[in-house]
Design an enzyme around this catalytic site. Sequence first.
Site, short mmCIF file in Angstrom:
data_model
loop_
_atom_site.label_atom_id
_atom_site.label_comp_id
_atom_site.label_asym_id
_atom_site.label_seq_id
_atom_site.Cartn_x
_atom_site.Cartn_y
_atom_site.Cartn_z
N LYS A 90 0.86 -1.19 0.00
CA LYS A 90 0.00 0.00 0.00
C LYS A 90 0.88 1.22 0.00
O LYS A 90 1.83 1.32 0.79
CB LYS A 90 -0.87 0.00 1.27
N GLN A 111 7.24 3.91 3.96
CA GLN A 111 5.83 3.51 3.96
C GLN A 111 5.62 2.23 4.77
O GLN A 111 4.59 2.06 5.42
CB GLN A 111 5.38 3.29 2.50
N LYS A 126 5.42 1.82 -3.11
CA LYS A 126 5.37 3.18 -3.68
C LYS A 126 5.66 3.07 -5.16
O LYS A 126 6.35 2.14 -5.60
CB LYS A 126 6.44 4.05 -3.04
N GLY A 165 -2.61 8.40 -4.21
CA GLY A 165 -1.95 9.61 -4.69
C GLY A 165 -0.70 9.94 -3.91
O GLY A 165 -0.40 9.37 -2.86
N ASP A 166 0.06 10.87 -4.43
CA ASP A 166 1.21 11.50 -3.76
C ASP A 166 1.47 12.77 -4.59
O ASP A 166 0.55 13.26 -5.26
CB ASP A 166 2.43 10.54 -3.75
N THR A 209 -4.33 13.61 5.39
CA THR A 209 -2.89 13.75 5.69
C THR A 209 -2.64 15.06 6.44
O THR A 209 -1.99 15.07 7.50
CB THR A 209 -2.05 13.69 4.40
N ASN A 240 -2.00 19.32 -1.69
CA ASN A 240 -3.03 18.65 -0.89
C ASN A 240 -2.72 18.69 0.60
O ASN A 240 -3.57 19.09 1.41
CB ASN A 240 -3.15 17.19 -1.38
N SER A 379 -6.76 5.89 3.80
CA SER A 379 -6.81 4.98 2.64
C SER A 379 -7.20 3.58 3.12
O SER A 379 -7.98 2.88 2.46
CB SER A 379 -5.45 4.91 1.95
P1 NDP Z 1 0.93 17.92 -4.17
O1 NDP Z 1 1.38 17.52 -5.51
O2 NDP Z 1 -0.50 18.17 -3.92
O3 NDP Z 1 1.73 19.21 -3.67
C1 NDP Z 1 3.11 19.22 -3.61
C2 NDP Z 1 3.58 20.57 -3.11
O4 NDP Z 1 4.97 20.50 -2.81
C3 NDP Z 1 3.43 21.66 -4.16
O5 NDP Z 1 3.24 22.89 -3.52
C4 NDP Z 1 4.77 21.61 -4.86
O6 NDP Z 1 5.16 22.81 -5.50
C5 NDP Z 1 5.70 21.34 -3.71
N1 NDP Z 1 6.89 20.63 -4.21
C6 NDP Z 1 6.93 19.44 -4.83
N2 NDP Z 1 8.17 19.12 -5.19
C7 NDP Z 1 8.93 20.14 -4.81
C8 NDP Z 1 10.31 20.40 -4.89
N3 NDP Z 1 11.16 19.52 -5.47
N4 NDP Z 1 10.76 21.56 -4.35
C9 NDP Z 1 9.91 22.43 -3.76
N5 NDP Z 1 8.59 22.24 -3.65
C10 NDP Z 1 8.11 21.11 -4.16
O7 NDP Z 1 1.47 16.77 -3.19
P2 NDP Z 1 1.00 16.39 -1.72
O8 NDP Z 1 0.55 17.59 -0.99
O9 NDP Z 1 0.11 15.22 -1.82
O10 NDP Z 1 2.38 15.87 -1.10
C11 NDP Z 1 3.26 16.71 -0.35
C12 NDP Z 1 4.16 15.85 0.52
O11 NDP Z 1 3.35 15.07 1.42
C13 NDP Z 1 5.03 14.84 -0.21
O12 NDP Z 1 6.25 14.69 0.49
C14 NDP Z 1 4.23 13.55 -0.09
O13 NDP Z 1 5.05 12.42 -0.23
C15 NDP Z 1 3.70 13.70 1.30
N6 NDP Z 1 2.52 12.90 1.64
C16 NDP Z 1 1.39 12.96 0.90
C17 NDP Z 1 0.29 12.23 1.27
C18 NDP Z 1 -1.00 12.32 0.56
O14 NDP Z 1 -1.96 11.71 1.01
N7 NDP Z 1 -1.12 13.06 -0.53
C19 NDP Z 1 0.33 11.31 2.42
C20 NDP Z 1 1.56 11.38 3.18
C21 NDP Z 1 2.60 12.14 2.77
P3 NDP Z 1 5.21 22.87 -7.11
O15 NDP Z 1 3.80 22.99 -7.55
O16 NDP Z 1 6.04 24.08 -7.41
O17 NDP Z 1 5.87 21.60 -7.57
O1 2IT Z 2 3.10 8.90 1.56
C1 2IT Z 2 1.94 8.47 1.77
O2 2IT Z 2 1.60 7.94 2.83
C2 2IT Z 2 0.95 8.67 0.70
N1 2IT Z 2 1.26 9.28 -0.32
C3 2IT Z 2 -0.43 8.10 0.84
C4 2IT Z 2 -0.44 6.63 0.51
C5 2IT Z 2 -1.78 5.99 0.47
O3 2IT Z 2 -1.81 4.80 0.11
O4 2IT Z 2 -2.79 6.60 0.80
#
Ligand code: NDP
Ligand code: 2IT
Length: 447
Positions: A90, A111, A126, A165-166, A209, A240, A379
């Site tokens: 997952k 993860q 992943k 998603g991520d 998250t 997100n 999830s």
């Molecule tokens: P999104 O794609 O919704 O948003 C990502 C954000 O981070 C954007 O503002 C983006 O800016 C910025 N970003 C991405 N890459 C870079 C970079 N190399 N340098 C600077 N800024 C960057 O992703 P999420 O919000 O879903 O994910 C954010 C973090 O949370 C990640 O580390 C992800 O692994 C983690 N995460 C997400 C989960 C989820 O459920 N979605 C669960 C647990 C963890 P820009 O638009 O300029 O790229």
């Molecule tokens: O990093 C994470 O935990 C996620 N991007 C969410 C993974 C999931 O299966 O909901």
Amino acid sequence: MKSKIDAFMKEIEARNGLEPEFMQAVQEVAETVIPYIISQEIYHGKNILMRMVEPERVVTFRVAWVDDQGEICVNRGYRIQMNSAIGPYKGGLRFHPTVNMSILKFLAFEQVFKNSLTTLPMGGGKGGSDFDPKGKSDNEIMRFCQSFMTELYRHIGPNTDVPAGDIGVGGREIGFLYGMYKRLKNEFTGVLTGKGISWGGSLIRPEATGYGTVYFAESMLKTKGDSMKGKTVLVSGSGNVAQYATEKATQLGAKVVTLSDSSGYIYDADGIDAEKLAYVMELKNVKRGRISEYVKQYPSANFTKGKTPWHEKCDVALPCATQNELLGEDAKALLANGCFVVSEGANMPSDLDAVHAFLDAKILYAPGKASNAGGVATSGLEMSQNSLRMNWTREEVDTKLREIMNNIHDACIKYGQDENGYVDYVKGANIAGFVKVADAMLAQGVV
Ligand code: NDP
Ligand code: 2IT
């Protein structure tokens, strides 16, 4: 002890070559788990950590697709199936040009521990692609997702591997991926999470998250008789996780003063309230714009190009963008400015220097595998609802999410609290996550 950890890391490096992010994630775990293994006889002679750093399976594949100009484009797709000792693989899918084997292996490794902490039966995986969604039309995104799924579908399934998603993969992409999976398999099943509400999704999954990261900060503050109320908060990212961390922090009475993206950060001394956040959500999720546009709408705020928010003054920092976005020097600046709570919404946003600075300062510091586990936990709740063919209410899911975050906090205390009452949440999360997976692996033999 240091020599044992160094010897282990040397072996990992020899076997994996140049994978800096993966090495960093393993090092962070090894620093606390190796001493624990040495202290527990049941793990002796089992080579258990070496088995955990080796993925059970890695799939890479070509993703060919046609852009709006009729050009044929080629990207690389991946799925790392890291560990299935406690449940089906997952974990999310990331679409970002920086995606490579090192980044996905670090994320898959994290993860495994995170999913173990949720208390739900989920293994770790992943995947993703070096595809860059920025500037692509909806049709291009759809064609890419469809091509990606024409290979991925044979490796996943509701009882085998359940992606989500991520970065770069949200509701729109999950929809396109799900549509193609269903067409190929002729099955309506919970093979992806983060689905739309009318087709098997769970309420609160989009929020989970960010909400969970703030619930975890609140739990840490509670150990000091404190709360989020009245705190000044720095949030990085504007996707997100950042959006819903901002929403929950604000609901709990805190003032969020920054958001960012890869171009820079905005600072709004008056706080990013519900109305301003609604503007950000429209800007980022619908118009797919840049955070710098915020200052056109709210001219009293300012935008700093090419910088991260960590040199602003705050009580609480919530890094919610990406790995290694908060370096040792940033940690020092945060501490010098009085920051005493860091709850990671992103995966591994703090580099090892920053982690050590927070631990040395004994502030309330939660690593992402504990504090951002609310997303994958919800999830897991989506998978349960799919199996039951039922939908729980918002309140039911939110209550379960809060319970899970509290349980993770308790697990960190169990394994991370020292005789003076200080809680090392890194140690706590790593050992608690490790124990469940390691015990399952021992019970299942050498496979
Ligand atoms: P999104 O794609 O919704 O948003 C990502 C954000 O981070 C954007 O503002 C983006 O800016 C910025 N970003 C991405 N890459 C870079 C970079 N190399 N340098 C600077 N800024 C960057 O992703 P999420 O919000 O879903 O994910 C954010 C973090 O949370 C990640 O580390 C992800 O692994 C983690 N995460 C997400 C989960 C989820 O459920 N979605 C669960 C647990 C963890 P820009 O638009 O300029 O790229
Ligand atoms: O990093 C994470 O935990 C996620 N991007 C969410 C993974 C999931 O299966 O909901």
